[in-house]
Design a protein around this motif. Structure first.
Motif, PDB file in Angstrom:
ATOM      1  N   THR A 113       1.487  38.405  28.465  1.00 23.17           N
ATOM      2  CA  THR A 113       2.423  39.456  28.878  1.00 23.17           C
ATOM      3  C   THR A 113       3.422  38.924  29.900  1.00 23.17           C
ATOM      4  O   THR A 113       4.595  39.315  29.908  1.00 23.17           O
ATOM      5  CB  THR A 113       1.640  40.651  29.470  1.00 23.17           C
ATOM      6  OG1 THR A 113       0.780  41.186  28.457  1.00 23.17           O
ATOM      7  CG2 THR A 113       2.574  41.746  29.959  1.00 23.17           C
ATOM      8  N   MET A 114       2.963  37.985  30.750  1.00 21.81           N
ATOM      9  CA  MET A 114       3.854  37.389  31.749  1.00 21.81           C
ATOM     10  C   MET A 114       4.702  36.262  31.168  1.00 21.81           C
ATOM     11  O   MET A 114       5.452  35.612  31.895  1.00 21.81           O
ATOM     12  CB  MET A 114       3.035  36.866  32.935  1.00 21.81           C
ATOM     13  CG  MET A 114       2.436  37.956  33.791  1.00 21.81           C
ATOM     14  SD  MET A 114       1.786  37.327  35.366  1.00 21.81           S
ATOM     15  CE  MET A 114       0.415  36.320  34.826  1.00 21.81           C
ATOM     16  N   GLY A 115       4.557  36.000  29.869  1.00 20.11           N
ATOM     17  CA  GLY A 115       5.348  34.951  29.232  1.00 20.11           C
ATOM     18  C   GLY A 115       4.728  33.579  29.314  1.00 20.11           C
ATOM     19  O   GLY A 115       5.399  32.570  29.040  1.00 20.11           O
ATOM     20  N   ILE A 116       3.445  33.513  29.687  1.00 22.34           N
ATOM     21  CA  ILE A 116       2.746  32.231  29.799  1.00 22.34           C
ATOM     22  C   ILE A 116       1.938  32.029  28.519  1.00 22.34           C
ATOM     23  O   ILE A 116       0.874  32.629  28.339  1.00 22.34           O
ATOM     24  CB  ILE A 116       1.828  32.210  31.038  1.00 22.34           C
ATOM     25  CG1 ILE A 116       2.658  32.464  32.295  1.00 22.34           C
ATOM     26  CG2 ILE A 116       1.075  30.880  31.138  1.00 22.34           C
ATOM     27  CD1 ILE A 116       1.845  32.751  33.545  1.00 22.34           C
ATOM     28  N   GLU A 117       2.450  31.222  27.630  1.00 26.56           N
ATOM     29  CA  GLU A 117       1.877  31.088  26.288  1.00 26.56           C
ATOM     30  C   GLU A 117       0.982  29.866  26.146  1.00 26.56           C
ATOM     31  O   GLU A 117       0.459  29.598  25.067  1.00 26.56           O
ATOM     32  CB  GLU A 117       3.006  31.005  25.250  1.00 26.56           C
ATOM     33  CG  GLU A 117       3.944  32.202  25.227  1.00 26.56           C
ATOM     34  CD  GLU A 117       3.396  33.358  24.413  1.00 26.56           C
ATOM     35  OE1 GLU A 117       2.304  33.211  23.832  1.00 26.56           O
ATOM     36  OE2 GLU A 117       4.068  34.407  24.355  1.00 26.56           O
ATOM     37  N   HIS A 118       0.796  29.087  27.202  1.00 25.87           N
ATOM     38  CA  HIS A 118       0.060  27.828  27.112  1.00 25.87           C
ATOM     39  C   HIS A 118      -1.392  28.044  26.659  1.00 25.87           C
ATOM     40  O   HIS A 118      -2.014  29.066  26.985  1.00 25.87           O
ATOM     41  CB  HIS A 118       0.014  27.131  28.471  1.00 25.87           C
ATOM     42  CG  HIS A 118       1.346  26.841  29.062  1.00 25.87           C
ATOM     43  ND1 HIS A 118       2.136  27.819  29.622  1.00 25.87           N
ATOM     44  CD2 HIS A 118       2.026  25.676  29.198  1.00 25.87           C
ATOM     45  CE1 HIS A 118       3.253  27.273  30.081  1.00 25.87           C
ATOM     46  NE2 HIS A 118       3.211  25.974  29.833  1.00 25.87           N
ATOM     47  N   GLN A 119      -1.908  27.047  25.937  1.00 25.86           N
ATOM     48  CA  GLN A 119      -3.344  26.971  25.695  1.00 25.86           C
ATOM     49  C   GLN A 119      -3.979  26.320  26.925  1.00 25.86           C
ATOM     50  O   GLN A 119      -3.479  25.294  27.414  1.00 25.86           O
ATOM     51  CB  GLN A 119      -3.638  26.132  24.447  1.00 25.86           C
ATOM     52  CG  GLN A 119      -3.051  26.701  23.164  1.00 25.86           C
ATOM     53  CD  GLN A 119      -3.747  27.990  22.732  1.00 25.86           C
ATOM     54  OE1 GLN A 119      -4.937  27.993  22.424  1.00 25.86           O
ATOM     55  NE2 GLN A 119      -3.004  29.086  22.710  1.00 25.86           N
ATOM     56  N   LEU A 120      -5.080  26.868  27.411  1.00 23.06           N
ATOM     57  CA  LEU A 120      -5.677  26.364  28.655  1.00 23.06           C
ATOM     58  C   LEU A 120      -6.852  25.426  28.421  1.00 23.06           C
ATOM     59  O   LEU A 120      -7.523  25.024  29.372  1.00 23.06           O
ATOM     60  CB  LEU A 120      -6.106  27.530  29.555  1.00 23.06           C
ATOM     61  CG  LEU A 120      -5.005  28.510  29.985  1.00 23.06           C
ATOM     62  CD1 LEU A 120      -5.491  29.371  31.134  1.00 23.06           C
ATOM     63  CD2 LEU A 120      -3.719  27.795  30.359  1.00 23.06           C
ATOM     64  N   GLY A 121      -7.107  25.078  27.168  1.00 26.04           N
ATOM     65  CA  GLY A 121      -8.104  24.051  26.906  1.00 26.04           C
ATOM     66  C   GLY A 121      -9.525  24.546  26.817  1.00 26.04           C
ATOM     67  O   GLY A 121     -10.466  23.756  26.975  1.00 26.04           O
ATOM     68  N   ASP A 122      -9.710  25.841  26.559  1.00 26.62           N
ATOM     69  CA  ASP A 122     -11.049  26.374  26.316  1.00 26.62           C
ATOM     70  C   ASP A 122     -10.981  27.279  25.091  1.00 26.62           C
ATOM     71  O   ASP A 122     -10.175  28.226  25.068  1.00 26.62           O
ATOM     72  CB  ASP A 122     -11.558  27.173  27.519  1.00 26.62           C
ATOM     73  CG  ASP A 122     -12.987  27.676  27.289  1.00 26.62           C
ATOM     74  OD1 ASP A 122     -13.941  26.953  27.632  1.00 26.62           O
ATOM     75  OD2 ASP A 122     -13.132  28.792  26.741  1.00 26.62           O
ATOM     76  N   PRO A 123     -11.800  27.034  24.065  1.00 22.69           N
ATOM     77  CA  PRO A 123     -11.664  27.798  22.822  1.00 22.69           C
ATOM     78  C   PRO A 123     -11.920  29.281  22.975  1.00 22.69           C
ATOM     79  O   PRO A 123     -11.354  30.095  22.236  1.00 22.69           O
ATOM     80  CB  PRO A 123     -12.695  27.145  21.891  1.00 22.69           C
ATOM     81  CG  PRO A 123     -13.679  26.480  22.798  1.00 22.69           C
ATOM     82  CD  PRO A 123     -12.880  26.026  23.981  1.00 22.69           C
ATOM     83  N   HIS A 124     -12.746  29.666  23.905  1.00 20.31           N
ATOM     84  CA  HIS A 124     -13.105  31.081  24.053  1.00 20.31           C
ATOM     85  C   HIS A 124     -12.012  31.837  24.793  1.00 20.31           C
ATOM     86  O   HIS A 124     -11.620  32.935  24.382  1.00 20.31           O
ATOM     87  CB  HIS A 124     -14.461  31.202  24.744  1.00 20.31           C
ATOM     88  CG  HIS A 124     -15.511  30.401  24.060  1.00 20.31           C
ATOM     89  ND1 HIS A 124     -16.060  30.780  22.856  1.00 20.31           N
ATOM     90  CD2 HIS A 124     -16.060  29.195  24.359  1.00 20.31           C
ATOM     91  CE1 HIS A 124     -16.920  29.864  22.457  1.00 20.31           C
ATOM     92  NE2 HIS A 124     -16.936  28.888  23.346  1.00 20.31           N
ATOM     93  N   PHE A 125     -11.496  31.265  25.879  1.00 17.29           N
ATOM     94  CA  PHE A 125     -10.379  31.922  26.564  1.00 17.29           C
ATOM     95  C   PHE A 125      -9.136  31.932  25.680  1.00 17.29           C
ATOM     96  O   PHE A 125      -8.451  32.956  25.563  1.00 17.29           O
ATOM     97  CB  PHE A 125     -10.074  31.213  27.881  1.00 17.29           C
ATOM     98  CG  PHE A 125      -8.963  31.861  28.654  1.00 17.29           C
ATOM     99  CD1 PHE A 125      -9.214  32.923  29.504  1.00 17.29           C
ATOM    100  CD2 PHE A 125      -7.641  31.434  28.507  1.00 17.29           C
ATOM    101  CE1 PHE A 125      -8.192  33.548  30.201  1.00 17.29           C
ATOM    102  CE2 PHE A 125      -6.606  32.046  29.190  1.00 17.29           C
ATOM    103  CZ  PHE A 125      -6.880  33.110  30.049  1.00 17.29           C
ATOM    104  N   ASP A 126      -8.864  30.813  25.037  1.00 21.97           N
ATOM    105  CA  ASP A 126      -7.628  30.697  24.262  1.00 21.97           C
ATOM    106  C   ASP A 126      -7.599  31.602  23.035  1.00 21.97           C
ATOM    107  O   ASP A 126      -6.513  31.982  22.575  1.00 21.97           O
ATOM    108  CB  ASP A 126      -7.410  29.242  23.839  1.00 21.97           C
ATOM    109  CG  ASP A 126      -7.024  28.346  25.015  1.00 21.97           C
ATOM    110  OD1 ASP A 126      -6.484  28.869  26.006  1.00 21.97           O
ATOM    111  OD2 ASP A 126      -7.281  27.127  24.940  1.00 21.97           O
ATOM    112  N   GLN A 127      -8.760  31.985  22.496  1.00 22.59           N
ATOM    113  CA  GLN A 127      -8.755  32.867  21.318  1.00 22.59           C
ATOM    114  C   GLN A 127      -8.461  34.321  21.677  1.00 22.59           C
ATOM    115  O   GLN A 127      -8.145  35.129  20.813  1.00 22.59           O
ATOM    116  CB  GLN A 127     -10.088  32.761  20.562  1.00 22.59           C
ATOM    117  CG  GLN A 127     -11.339  33.212  21.333  1.00 22.59           C
ATOM    118  CD  GLN A 127     -11.533  34.717  21.432  1.00 22.59           C
ATOM    119  OE1 GLN A 127     -11.217  35.446  20.492  1.00 22.59           O
ATOM    120  NE2 GLN A 127     -12.018  35.186  22.568  1.00 22.59           N
ATOM    121  N   GLY A 128      -8.617  34.686  22.958  1.00 23.11           N
ATOM    122  CA  GLY A 128      -8.355  36.067  23.355  1.00 23.11           C
ATOM    123  C   GLY A 128      -9.514  36.676  24.121  1.00 23.11           C
ATOM    124  O   GLY A 128     -10.160  36.013  24.933  1.00 23.11           O
TER     125      GLY A 128
END
Length: 529
Positions: A113-128
């Motif tokens: 929502t803040m426009g930060i689209e980066h993947q952070l390198g963890d599959p569980h956080f990055d999936q949503g």
């Protein structure tokens, strides 16, 4: 420690700052240490608290939110301040102190929502959201609405204090800062119970990792690299893997937080102990004779791996010996003892296994460590509630909706290595811990939460001995399945009991806890527009 004298605050605390702690120092082995001025204070050292509020929010106006974030930033408590607060409690005692601490964390949806689209390198956080992995985690009941869907909240503000009124007032002040940029989804309130125990009655938070270079370690405490908890340092699996895609620079000195609302069915557990304690023999060894009360205590302790006081079964296997409450002794064991002392299915042996070499390596277990910073919620059980309980059927008791439990919080640099592994690979895995080349079924953790549903069937066949067996099955759609495994004879007796589960997850989410410099940069970007 002599008699019933209570050790001073830092002596009895599981995580203790190193006596020679200096910001930005190099550890004894030459590795860089986290900047504690930059790491949020709850991430490792944990905010001192009696009361805590978690305010979950959605961002309604991004530009205004980032400006408000810049206004809020000075209220974020860094780890250096938390260390000072802990030392003050140690020196002065905490009875008259009302220390306020605060922090903030964001879901994947919040960052997006803040426009930060980066993947952070963890599959569980990055999936949503955690919601998307509800089935894998074994959560079978209805989630609270704040977690019942992907992206139902964008973040959470944490606030702790010594007094309830202070905790509410200070959170109100913070919400006023964001009044034009967020909508509050819900707020949970937790409080420390007498004796540092959770609602089942066990003392909590006894075993925590000691981070090299910034924490003082006690006998038996697992010592791990700081990157296991804090991103950007040795121990962080992305930092350590030269072939991994690097995390964004803004993640350094950050961490992942997992929040879970765990509802505890206290009266059902009490009934379970009262119905099944006879499975503990009155004379477990030729040298030990137990009273009925001691047998009840031991039955309960064997589900957790500790007596309610915190005395570990690995050191005190039959009768609670309070000498092991000494902070220098309470964690000084490694399970190099027979199965009879502490069951493999016990909660603490499942989630914090020790000494599984050579089957499971030390590095694997080190990487699995999390920092647990939860707090109980809900009132104590009233006499009226106990009377109403007596009128319930067995099914109503087992499926009761209960107004108390644990607001579970944990920190790690990798959700995959930490929370997710502990939950799915350890606690809900019938065959963990592994102790040999052939997996042995030891059962699931009855305390952490309900297991994943397992397909079952029943029938009759001619079988006369234990050992390997293969079953050919046909379902109602005429589809064929093959099941291979080990057949074991079941002997029913007066002391047999069925494993039950006493915790219901009401949902949770995955959060990124940014460093204070990252929060500052996000706010500054808004101010420059």
């Amino acid at each position: 420690m002599t008699g019933t004298q209570k050790p001073r605050y830092l002596h009895r605390r599981a995580i203790v700052p190193a006596e020679t702690l200096r910001l930005g120092e190099i550890a004894g082995d030459g590795t860089a240490l986290p900047d504690l001025d930059n790491v949020q204070g709850d991430v490792y050292f944990m905010f001192p608290k009696r009361w805590q509020r978690f305010t979950f929010f959605k961002i309604s106006n991004v530009a205004q939110f980032q400006k408000d974030l810049d206004t809020y930033r000075p209220k974020i408590t860094n780890s250096s301040q938390t260390v000072k607060d802990l030392n003050e409690i140690h020196e002065k005692g905490g009875a008259d102190l009302d220390i306020v601490s605060s922090g903030i964390a964001f879901t994947k949806a919040g960052l997006k929502t803040m426009g930060i689209e980066h993947q952070l390198g963890d599959p569980h956080f990055d999936q949503g959201s955690l919601y998307n992995e509800k089935k894998e985690l074994g959560d079978q009941r209805q989630y609270d609405s704040v977690f019942d869907g992907d992206g139902n909240n964008h973040g959470v503000i944490l606030l702790t204090a010594g007094k309830q009124d202070t905790c509410k007032a200070k959170m109100d002040e913070i919400q006023a800062i964001f009044k034009g940029s967020i909508s509050v989804v819900t707020t949970y309130e937790g409080r420390v119970r007498p004796g540092d125990g959770e609602h089942f009655g066990w003392r909590d938070g006894i075993s925590q990792p000691a981070l090299k270079g910034i924490a003082h370690s006690k006998p038996g405490q697992r010592i791990v690299n700081s990157g296991v908890t804090i991103m950007g340092y040795p121990g962080d699996p992305v930092h350590d893997n030269n072939n991994a895609i690097a995390r964004p620079e803004f993640t350094k000195d950050g961490s992942f937080m997992v929040f879970r609302k765990l509802e505890q069915n206290v009266l059902f557990l009490e009934d379970y102990v009262n119905k099944n304690w006879l499975s503990i023999p009155a004379e477990p060894t030729k040298d030990v004779t137990l009273t009925e009360e001691q047998r009840k205590k031991l039955f309960a302790a064997r589900m957790v791996g500790r007596f309610k006081s915190g005395v570990p079964l690995a050191l005190s296997p039959y009768i609670e010996d309070t000498a092991y409450l000494d902070p220098e002794k309470i964690n000084n064991f490694d399970y190099t003892e027979p199965q009879g002392r502490c069951p493999f299915s016990a909660h603490v042996r499942k989630t914090a296994p020790r000494n599984l070499q050579p089957v499971v390596g030390k590095e694997y277990l080190d990487a699995s460590m999390i920092v647990r910073a939860g707090i109980p919620y809900g009132d104590e059980i009233s006499s009226q509630e106990r009377e109403e309980w007596k009128t319930y059927t067995d099914d109503q008791k087992e499926n009761a909706v209960c107004p108390r439990g644990l607001l579970f919080v944990c920190y790690q640099s990798s959700i995959d290595n930490g929370f997710y592994r502990q939950t799915t690979g350890f606690a809900n895995n019938d065959f963990f811990p592994l102790t040999g080349l052939v997996p042995q079924k030891t059962g699931q953790d009855p305390i952490l939460g309900g297991p994943k549903p397992v397909t079952g069937t029943s029938g009759t066949t001619d079988i006369f001995q234990e050992g390997e067996v293969t079953l050919d099955l046909i379902n109602n759609h005429n589809e064929k399945y093959e099941v291979a495994g080990i057949a074991k004879k079941v002997v029913e007796s007066a002391t047999s009991f069925e494993q039950k589960f006493f915790v219901t997850s009401r949902g949770g989410d995955y959060y990124f806890v940014p460093s204070i410099s990252t929060v500052k940069s996000w706010g500054a970007a808004a101010q420059s527009k």
